[in-house]
Design an enzyme around this catalytic site. Structure first.
Site, short mmCIF file in Angstrom:
data_model
loop_
_atom_site.label_atom_id
_atom_site.label_comp_id
_atom_site.label_asym_id
_atom_site.label_seq_id
_atom_site.Cartn_x
_atom_site.Cartn_y
_atom_site.Cartn_z
N PRO A 1 0.68 -1.25 0.05
CA PRO A 1 0.03 -0.13 0.08
C PRO A 1 0.78 1.22 -0.03
CG PRO A 1 -1.04 -1.33 1.49
CD PRO A 1 0.58 -2.17 1.28
N CYS A 2 0.26 2.19 -0.76
CA CYS A 2 1.11 3.47 -0.97
C CYS A 2 0.37 4.58 -0.25
CB CYS A 2 0.98 3.88 -2.63
SG CYS A 2 -0.44 4.47 -3.14
N GLN A 3 -0.36 4.49 0.65
CA GLN A 3 -1.13 5.74 1.10
C GLN A 3 -0.33 6.62 1.90
OE1 GLN A 3 -2.44 2.56 1.04
NE2 GLN A 3 -4.79 2.69 0.84
N ASP A 4 0.60 5.79 2.67
CA ASP A 4 1.46 6.57 3.77
C ASP A 4 2.68 7.12 3.00
OD1 ASP A 4 -0.70 6.10 5.90
OD2 ASP A 4 0.03 4.13 5.69
N LEU A 5 2.82 6.89 1.89
CA LEU A 5 4.10 7.55 1.21
C LEU A 5 3.57 8.44 0.10
CD1 LEU A 5 5.93 3.83 1.14
CD2 LEU A 5 6.62 5.75 2.54
#
Length: 354
Positions: A76-80
């Protein structure tokens, strides 16, 4: 290569399966995992449904996985992502990469000797590169020689979609696959981070041929334009840009600027980066200019799939949002194929050579 002789791979955070589609010439997925049932319906409609295991990665036991030579994880990319909160690689969602590493550890000596992780460019730019350095070191500690490349899908399809690919191997690296320093796939930011890491592998990839396709080539021309009220939100300077471009089609996202809704468009024949349809501003519009004026509508799910390089026979069951969601949160097919053809296949063959 016959299907029975294809290299076996594990597909973590598999989503709709576009990685499997891109790797299909040389690899076959023998086990896939995702937590989202909406994406799982798309995966099952296009691939062997028995391969996919829907559920939390925290419940996956590495010792139970079938043998494979490659592990791919599009975590998952949401926090990057710059569009997110950039909480980093130890946060709740992007931090799931550590669960993938746990599964890898539980496989012991049977763990795949080649790995590939995919994420947004924020992986190397956020927190002055600390997120990437922590992940890189974790892989090195497990015996992998590691490097990363940044590839924009716009080399292959008319969509701007830069993504980082972290690639590691426990086998020998053929001399043609590594360079003495940065190449076209190493951005300034990536070079800056790499310069602080001993033993960083500068993967060597040929530069793709110039893309010939543009946004006009993905348009479903029979679909009516029904959002003229959205076209009315295009700022005057963007309208001038469209007129001077001479292009028939452009794409755009709604934005709030100075408290006012606008539709900001790009007129270079390339769509903006697709997103998951979480809100009104996350869906991309197609803008059409003709003798009657300027018109707008949402991109269709088939147009979105084409922007991801998926073939037209790729099935997209469910609602409009289901299809957009499955494509907007995936890996562009030709990018995965390029990495397979130019790097991953050779690394696997070298790592498992008798």
């Amino acid at each position: 290569m016959e299907s029975g002789t294809k290299h076996r791979f594990h597909e973590f955070f598999a989503g709709s399966g576009l990685v499997s589609c891109g790797l299909s010439d040389s690899f076959r997925s023998v086990w896939a995992n995702d937590v989202n049932e909406r994406k799982a319906r798309v995966y099952r409609a296009n691939f062997d449904p028995q391969v996919l295991h829907v559920g939390d990665i925290a419940d996956v036991k590495g010792s139970k996985l079938p043998a494979a030579s490659l592990s791919w994880a599009s975590f998952p990319c949401q926090d990057l992502s710059l569009a997110g909160n950039i909480e980093g690689i130890y946060s709740e969602r992007s931090g799931l990469v550590w669960q993938w590493l746990r599964v890898l550890d539980e496989q012991g000596d049977a763990a795949p000797r080649v790995i590939c992780l995919e994420n947004v460019s924020g992986l190397v730019s956020a927190h002055n590169g600390e997120d990437y350095r922590h992940l890189h070191q974790a892989l090195v500690n497990r015996g992998y020689a590691v490097g990363a490349v940044l590839i924009n899908a716009s080399h292959f399809v008319p969509q701007s979609r830069p993504r980082v690919f972290v690639i590691g191997t426990k086998g020998p690296i053929p001399s043609c696959l590594s360079a003495d320093g940065p190449i076209w796939a190493h951005t300034t930011t990536l070079q800056r981070v790499a310069s602080t890491i001993d033993g960083f592998v500068w993967w060597n990839l040929p530069k793709p041929e110039r893309r010939t396709q543009n946004i006009d080539d993905v348009v479903e021309r029979q679909v009516p334009f029904d959002k003229d009220e959205v076209a009315a939100l295009i700022p005057a300077n963007h309208l001038r840009k469209l007129e001077t471009s001479g292009r028939e089609y452009a794409t755009g996202y709604r934005r709030t600027r100075h408290g006012k809704q606008v539709l900001e468009i790009r007129c270079d024949g390339v769509a903006g980066c697709l997103r998951t349809p979480a809100g009104g501003s996350s869906r991309q519009y197609l803008v059409h200019q003709d003798e009657r004026g300027v018109h707008a509508r949402l991109l269709t799910t088939r147009e979105v799939a084409r922007l991801m390089g998926a073939p037209d026979n790729f099935e997209l069951p469910g609602t409009y949002n289901d299809g957009y969601f499955a494509m907007g949160d995936a890996v562009a097919v030709p990018v995965a194929k390029f990495l397979s053809d130019r790097l991953l296949t050779q690394l696997v063959e070298a790592a498992y050579a008798v």
